[in-house]
Write an enzyme that holds these catalytic residues in place. Sequence first.
Site, mmCIF file in Angstrom:
data_model
loop_
_atom_site.group_PDB
_atom_site.id
_atom_site.type_symbol
_atom_site.label_atom_id
_atom_site.label_comp_id
_atom_site.label_asym_id
_atom_site.label_seq_id
_atom_site.Cartn_x
_atom_site.Cartn_y
_atom_site.Cartn_z
ATOM 1 N N LYS A 1 30.702 33.383 49.418
ATOM 2 C CA LYS A 1 30.605 34.006 49.171
ATOM 3 C C LYS A 1 30.217 34.260 47.571
ATOM 4 O O LYS A 1 29.841 33.792 47.374
ATOM 5 C CB LYS A 1 32.027 33.110 46.856
ATOM 6 C CG LYS A 1 32.417 34.704 46.153
ATOM 7 C CD LYS A 1 33.387 34.155 46.126
ATOM 8 C CE LYS A 1 33.751 35.057 44.010
ATOM 9 N NZ LYS A 1 34.903 34.750 43.650
HETATM 10 C C1 R5P Z 1 32.289 32.948 40.025
HETATM 11 O O1 R5P Z 1 31.934 32.446 39.685
HETATM 12 C C2 R5P Z 1 33.962 32.192 40.167
HETATM 13 O O2 R5P Z 1 34.771 32.415 41.130
HETATM 14 C C3 R5P Z 1 35.073 33.259 39.320
HETATM 15 O O3 R5P Z 1 35.541 33.331 38.861
HETATM 16 C C4 R5P Z 1 35.520 34.860 40.251
HETATM 17 O O4 R5P Z 1 36.022 34.265 40.812
HETATM 18 C C5 R5P Z 1 34.888 35.838 39.528
HETATM 19 O O5 R5P Z 1 35.113 37.161 40.495
HETATM 20 P P1 R5P Z 1 35.089 38.508 40.029
HETATM 21 O O6 R5P Z 1 34.025 38.604 40.220
HETATM 22 O O7 R5P Z 1 35.111 39.348 41.027
HETATM 23 O O8 R5P Z 1 35.939 38.870 37.889
#
Ligand code: R5P
Length: 294
Positions: A203
């Site tokens: 990711k």
């Molecule tokens: C990354 O640090 C973590 O997985 C987050 O909590 C999350 O996945 C981030 O998702 P977004 O940036 O789309 O809110």
Amino acid sequence: MADTDSVKETKDFCLDVPYRHEAFFVKGSTSLDWGMQNRLAQIFNPASGRTVMLAIDHGYFQGPTSGLERVDVNILPLTPYADALMLTRGILRTTIPSSFGRGVVLRASGGPSILKELSNEQLALDIEDAVRLNAAAVAVQVFVGGEYETQSIHNLTKLVDMGSRYGVPVLGVTAVGKNMTRDARYFRLACRIAAELGAHFVKTYYVEEDFETVTASCPVPIVMAGGKKLPELEALTMAYKAVNEGAAGVDMGRNIFQSDAPVAMIQAVRKVVHEGMKPADAYELFLTLRSEKK
Ligand code: R5P
């Protein structure tokens, strides 16, 4: 004992038909065992080869983030539209119905809160609990260039070893510290390190310039992280560009659950990711679904 009186003689061996063999559709996964592939197919849609993951794991270091104050109220209506949920085992066990039938990607690292040095994470999940929870994958943060870079990389490699024993794939999440440059050069480095050390998918964030070099140089699928909340058209445009530049989908959180119409937003994201809908059309769809809801 089975009735043997009327056994039909087996005779149609289809000798002129070669035995059916299909290559597995997820990038870099053809040589994985059946269980690993089956779990990846719970995350990546076999029809499009892509995924819309809904990230709701923020509480593991941020507490009740805006939009996630009540997961039961705000997130459960979104789950029918997610190919997979990325979350902690705490929220899974307390709040997600066990009838949820798609991929569960369990957050497996943690430790520091937002009040401390975030890269100082350790593994925070036993692989046996991931199996017990029927997880489709486990996720760990890697802080390339961060203060605890080596420790976070060791978290990844340990998790890959544990996952390999049970057939559970690992998602490597490239974390970006406050002072780190967010450019293609950095993400090429971070994603490639995660994949080289065994992550089955990665990711990472979208960057406007040369994102396709990040996806091209990573031997496993990349799912685009959402990042901070953007206006809906911008978020849909970012998702569109990412998949067109080689990402195998998205793992979005705030850009979905902090929208003023999250159910409409996740449906629009699905159209972009799985059907290649243009951002302007997806935004129109978002507006229509939002107004129908009102
Ligand atoms: C990354 O640090 C973590 O997985 C987050 O909590 C999350 O996945 C981030 O998702 P977004 O940036 O789309 O809110």
